[in-house]
Design an enzyme around this catalytic site. Structure first.
Site, PDB file in Angstrom:
ATOM      1  CG  ASP A  33      -2.180  -0.721   1.048  1.00  0.00           C
ATOM      2  OD1 ASP A  33      -2.429  -1.157  -0.090  1.00  0.00           O
ATOM      3  OD2 ASP A  33      -2.940  -0.854   2.023  1.00  0.00           O
ATOM      4  CE  LYS A  76      -7.819   0.625  -1.460  1.00  0.00           C
ATOM      5  NZ  LYS A  76      -7.851   0.967  -0.068  1.00  0.00           N
ATOM      6  CG  MET A 106      -9.292   7.276   6.934  1.00  0.00           C
ATOM      7  SD  MET A 106     -10.110   5.854   6.192  1.00  0.00           S
ATOM      8  CE  MET A 106     -10.560   4.913   7.639  1.00  0.00           C
TER       9      MET A 106
HETATM   10  N1  SAH Z   1      -4.934   0.134   8.817  1.00  0.00           N
HETATM   11  C1  SAH Z   1      -4.410   1.440   9.153  1.00  0.00           C
HETATM   12  C2  SAH Z   1      -5.416   2.542   8.955  1.00  0.00           C
HETATM   13  C3  SAH Z   1      -5.812   2.739   7.508  1.00  0.00           C
HETATM   14  S1  SAH Z   1      -6.936   4.043   7.299  1.00  0.00           S
HETATM   15  C4  SAH Z   1      -3.915   1.416  10.604  1.00  0.00           C
HETATM   16  O1  SAH Z   1      -4.197   0.445  11.323  1.00  0.00           O
HETATM   17  O2  SAH Z   1      -3.227   2.354  11.017  1.00  0.00           O
HETATM   18  C5  SAH Z   1      -5.856   5.382   6.903  1.00  0.00           C
HETATM   19  C6  SAH Z   1      -5.865   6.378   8.027  1.00  0.00           C
HETATM   20  O3  SAH Z   1      -5.020   5.953   9.068  1.00  0.00           O
HETATM   21  C7  SAH Z   1      -5.360   7.749   7.659  1.00  0.00           C
HETATM   22  O4  SAH Z   1      -6.355   8.536   7.054  1.00  0.00           O
HETATM   23  C8  SAH Z   1      -4.997   8.290   9.016  1.00  0.00           C
HETATM   24  O5  SAH Z   1      -6.150   8.680   9.737  1.00  0.00           O
HETATM   25  C9  SAH Z   1      -4.438   7.050   9.685  1.00  0.00           C
HETATM   26  N2  SAH Z   1      -2.975   6.957   9.541  1.00  0.00           N
HETATM   27  C10 SAH Z   1      -2.278   6.029   8.877  1.00  0.00           C
HETATM   28  N3  SAH Z   1      -0.953   6.218   9.029  1.00  0.00           N
HETATM   29  C11 SAH Z   1      -0.820   7.289   9.826  1.00  0.00           C
HETATM   30  C12 SAH Z   1       0.298   7.977  10.391  1.00  0.00           C
HETATM   31  N4  SAH Z   1       1.539   7.588  10.142  1.00  0.00           N
HETATM   32  N5  SAH Z   1       0.059   9.038  11.200  1.00  0.00           N
HETATM   33  C13 SAH Z   1      -1.182   9.434  11.472  1.00  0.00           C
HETATM   34  N6  SAH Z   1      -2.285   8.818  10.968  1.00  0.00           N
HETATM   35  C14 SAH Z   1      -2.100   7.765  10.164  1.00  0.00           C
END
Ligand code: SAH
Length: 257
Positions: A40, A62, A177
């Site tokens: 991803d 994406k 998100m």
């Molecule tokens: N599966 C992922 C989440 C995917 S949804 C997890 O468990 O972390 C994607 C969202 O995750 C982003 O819009 C943001 O809200 C959050 N996100 C992912 N990486 C991030 C990071 N390094 N710092 C802050 N928020 C993050």
């Protein structure tokens, strides 16, 4: 339908939030032995560098508004690759089962008769606040935390999420998100009885070298966000634990690229 000719197994691996040092040992070993890796957009370069140099690497990333592969196509690709490769890795940001569609992908693979296993990762909603010095629970401040998506946005905001129940039932709220929709969400939380003074922090690129955070209250954060030109990927943390940031942020861990 079970296809007995299938050779491979798909490993649904959580890459964690960014800092390669937070990646699991199990995930690393599998990357080193992978034949194919489908990854991803949010997976950091330091983790991609662990991939077996002989492996085929496919970017299925994406980001908002930019779909380089549709969900169905990615699943189809995993099924195809499992037909003639032993170790197929599906590498996803954070944890595959936390707002990562990991359950959907796993379900489709099971239905197609493909062997599949999940390896959890540290989810952004836990890691980003930690690196910002915000404990999600804290004695006498918060004994409950809710992880919720703020993504029901994209112009046609219909609150399917019971923000009122969350506001009343949870002392810490972590929103994934939610940046694009934050104004609406704050409106819902205020309607549900949270005070405008309730502390909130936004942490973007948590655990990455470019990590940035801003703090404020439900009343001030939108203005601050605009001033700072703050954008995704970020998590929002709401609740009095955010007050601890002012002291604990000094202990932020160092991050390798
Ligand atoms: N599966 C992922 C989440 C995917 S949804 C997890 O468990 O972390 C994607 C969202 O995750 C982003 O819009 C943001 O809200 C959050 N996100 C992912 N990486 C991030 C990071 N390094 N710092 C802050 N928020 C993050």
């Amino acid at each position: 339908m079970t296809d007995q000719t299938l050779l491979g197994k798909v490993y649904l691996i959580g890459a964690g939030p960014g800092d390669p040092g937070l990646f699991t040992l199990k995930g690393k070993t599998l990357l080193e032995h992978a034949d194919v890796v489908i990854y991803d957009a949010l997976v950091s370069p330091g983790i991609l560098a662990m991939i077996n140099p002989q492996a085929e690497k496919i970017n299925a990333g994406k980001r908002r508004g930019r779909h380089s592969k549709l969900q169905g196509e990615t699943t189809q690709l995993m099924i195809e690759k499992a037909q003639d490769h032993a170790v197929v890795v599906r590498l996803k940001g954070g944890d595959p089962f936390v707002f990562g569609r990991g359950g959907e992908e796993m379900g489709d693979l099971v239905e197609a008769g493909v062997a599949v296993e999940v390896i959890p990762g540290i989810t952004a909603g836990v890691a980003a606040p930690a690196y910002a010095g915000i404990p999600l629970t804290h004695r006498n401040i918060s004994s409950s935390v809710t992880f919720v998506t703020g993504h029901e946005a994209a112009g046609k905001y219909r609150p399917k999420i019971n923000w009122s129940a969350i506001a009343q039932g949870s002392e810490t709220i972590v929103i994934y998100m939610g940046i694009h929709n934050l104004e609406n969400i704050i409106g819902e939380l205020l309607k549900a009885g949270l005070t405008p003074q309730t502390p909130i922090a936004l942490v973007r690129w948590g655990t990455c070298p470019e990590q940035e955070e801003i703090t404020g209250s439900l009343e001030t954060i939108i203005e601050k966000m605009k001033e700072a030109d703050f954008s995704a990927p970020a998590v929002a943390i709401i609740g009095h634990v955010v007050d601890l940031h002012s002291v604990l942020h000094q202990c932020r861990p160092k991050v390798a690229q």
